[in-house]
Design an enzyme around this catalytic site. Structure first.
Site, PDB file in Angstrom:
ATOM      1  N   ASP A  92       1.386  -1.335   0.226  1.00 43.61           N
ATOM      2  CA  ASP A  92      -0.059   0.461   0.230  1.00 43.61           C
ATOM      3  C   ASP A  92       0.879   1.521   0.134  1.00 43.61           C
ATOM      4  OD1 ASP A  92      -2.078   1.845   0.219  1.00 43.61           O
ATOM      5  OD2 ASP A  92      -3.530   0.335   1.559  1.00 43.61           O
TER       6      ASP A  92
ATOM      7  N   ASP B  71     -10.687  -1.254   2.084  1.00 42.26           N
ATOM      8  CA  ASP B  71      -8.997  -1.089   1.677  1.00 42.26           C
ATOM      9  C   ASP B  71      -8.009  -1.831   2.124  1.00 42.26           C
ATOM     10  OD1 ASP B  71      -7.982  -0.163  -0.130  1.00 42.26           O
ATOM     11  OD2 ASP B  71      -8.065   1.510   0.543  1.00 42.26           O
ATOM     12  N   ALA B  72      -7.785  -3.298   0.775  1.00 47.42           N
ATOM     13  CA  ALA B  72      -7.411  -3.873   1.580  1.00 47.42           C
ATOM     14  C   ALA B  72      -6.456  -4.528   0.817  1.00 47.42           C
ATOM     15  CB  ALA B  72      -8.373  -4.973   1.971  1.00 47.42           C
ATOM     16  N   LYS B  73      -6.476  -4.189  -0.779  1.00 48.12           N
ATOM     17  CA  LYS B  73      -5.455  -4.617  -1.741  1.00 48.12           C
ATOM     18  C   LYS B  73      -5.100  -5.985  -1.517  1.00 48.12           C
ATOM     19  CE  LYS B  73      -3.866   0.448  -2.232  1.00 48.12           C
ATOM     20  NZ  LYS B  73      -4.672   0.941  -0.838  1.00 48.12           N
ATOM     21  N   ARG B  74      -5.913  -6.749  -1.486  1.00 49.61           N
ATOM     22  CA  ARG B  74      -5.624  -8.707  -1.464  1.00 49.61           C
ATOM     23  C   ARG B  74      -5.774  -8.772  -2.767  1.00 49.61           C
ATOM     24  NH1 ARG B  74      -5.497  -6.991   3.442  1.00 49.61           N
ATOM     25  NH2 ARG B  74      -6.248  -7.711   4.510  1.00 49.61           N
TER      26      ARG B  74
END
Lengths: 271, 271
Positions: free
Chosen positions: A99, B94-97
């Site tokens: 991030d 908002d984890a951006k996995r």
């Protein structure tokens, strides 16, 4: 842990096996489902049965997050157990995070400091400042996704960027970042022929290699092209070991599956 | 929630504001630190003070994971509060996995089903099968990282792949995937000039836009190039709103900061 210590452990155990703790509630033997924390009890039994055969354990965070608070608690108990009972093993939080800078710093705190994993997997898409906060943690490792073992790897990772594939660009670029000595890379075993060129770019880095076994990669080929003078490989197996049996004998069955791989590895260490 | 419902909410509130709940224990007003769950109490106060001005809330999971079990509990309480008290707002994990298929399915379960977020941010590096399990969840949205607002965006995202930048390739390729109507994209406000070309590739998708405010992006430029006939924008502000004051007046201060943005947005909706 240093890579020298990891190398010594590999020599001692004659193994470069990483066991993936992708512990799925639907595949845990029935008799464990009555316990207070089936995921932890399962992991503990697997670790106890295999710790002399494996140099590394890698819980994938998805399998824990899928159970919310309870799952997160199982993850914390698992890493605490590893750190207390088997401090020699190299622990990997397979979290694939990444991030903007101040946010990646939060993830680095969570996995590398608070939970005290030795390393964490990180996705490279957001570039340098998304990876740097992980690299900045001393005596810990950042395992950057380079070439993954799934079919989707061909969507973007192997696309040509200028005169090279994106995954090569990722490796080369990341080698220029500060504290790049703390980098390792994920390179899937299903693409063993790629290891030769990867070793030209990064001769010394450890490579974490998923995809042997269930996903069809060949251990021999990976070693042929990927091994360096300090071994430089951690080969992961998850399902092939931890679900070798779903009966009450799951732990000895996991040991037998791990031993089979360890024996192949011992031979390959002496080629 | 459907994009039509989101559009109607935008019209009703005259706002396309998303508030980022990047709640940092070190920046929570002192008087809240005595409560049992300062992070949740902070979020609750921010939500109560701003829910008529914002159409979306976006907790970034890193800020919760950084506190382990306790933080995960605060995240669950926050999404439950949003779902119960303000079911009209569009919620974003908002984890951006992103991981191999069976593993991404676990993340999809965690965020879209168990916690019932309306959407989750996903990193595209691992390709189609890492994103598909998120897309497969009906009436939920997958917000794919395309062009992020940080400096590192220039390391890989803007590199030329064939005759186009990687982020364009990501958008174009993802549009061919099954259930691509469930896709939205992250596009940073700091690169407003890029919106024009992005709108040529994806005229109808909603774009989640970070980087207005603290990171220097211009709301006017984003709207000029990025707005479509159903608005198609969710503009995020985190620090500029939630830390407008660190005193006991933090909630009304957050409201004032949100209102300022909402009033600018109302004007831009009528240009």
């Amino acid at each position: 842990m240093t890579t020298q210590q990891l190398y010594e452990q590999i020599q001692q155990k004659q193994s470069f096996l990483c066991i993936g703790l992708d512990t799925d509630m639907n595949r845990i033997p029935e008799h464990l489902l009555q316990t207070e924390d089936p995921i932890f009890e399962f992991n503990k039994a697997i670790i106890d049965a295999t710790h002399d055969l494996a140099v590394s354990y890698k819980p994938n965070t998805a399998f824990y997050e899928a159970h919310g608070l309870k799952g997160w608690h199982s993850l914390e108990k698992t890493i605490n157990y590893l750190n207390q009972k088997h401090p020699e093993v190299f622990t990997i939080a397979d979290a694939k995070r990444g991030d903007i800078g101040n946010t990646s710093a939060m993830y680095a705190k969570a996995f590398l400091q608070d939970m005290s994993f030795d390393s964490v997997t990180v996705a490279p898409y957001m570039g340098k400042d998304s990876v740097s906060p992980f690299l900045a943690v001393k005596n810990k490792f950042t395992i950057l996704l380079a070439l993954t073992s799934n079919e989707g790897a061909f969507d973007f990772q192997t696309q040509q960027v200028g005169n090279e594939e994106l995954y090569k660009k990722v490796i080369k670029t990341s080698q220029t970042w500060e504290s790049s000595e703390n980098l390792m890379y994920v390179v899937g075993a299903t693409k063993a022929e790629f290891f030769k060129e990867i070793r030209e770019i990064t001769p010394h880095s450890f490579l974490l290699v998923p995809g042997v076994g269930a996903q069809g990669g060949s251990l021999q080929d990976v070693c042929k092209y990927g091994m360096n003078d300090k071994v430089g490989l951690l080969v992961n197996s998850s399902r092939g070991i931890i679900y070798a049996s779903q009966g009450e004998d799951f732990a000895p069955a996991a040991r037998a599956a791990a031993q089979k791989l360890q024996q192949q590895m011992a031979k390959l260490l002496h080629v």
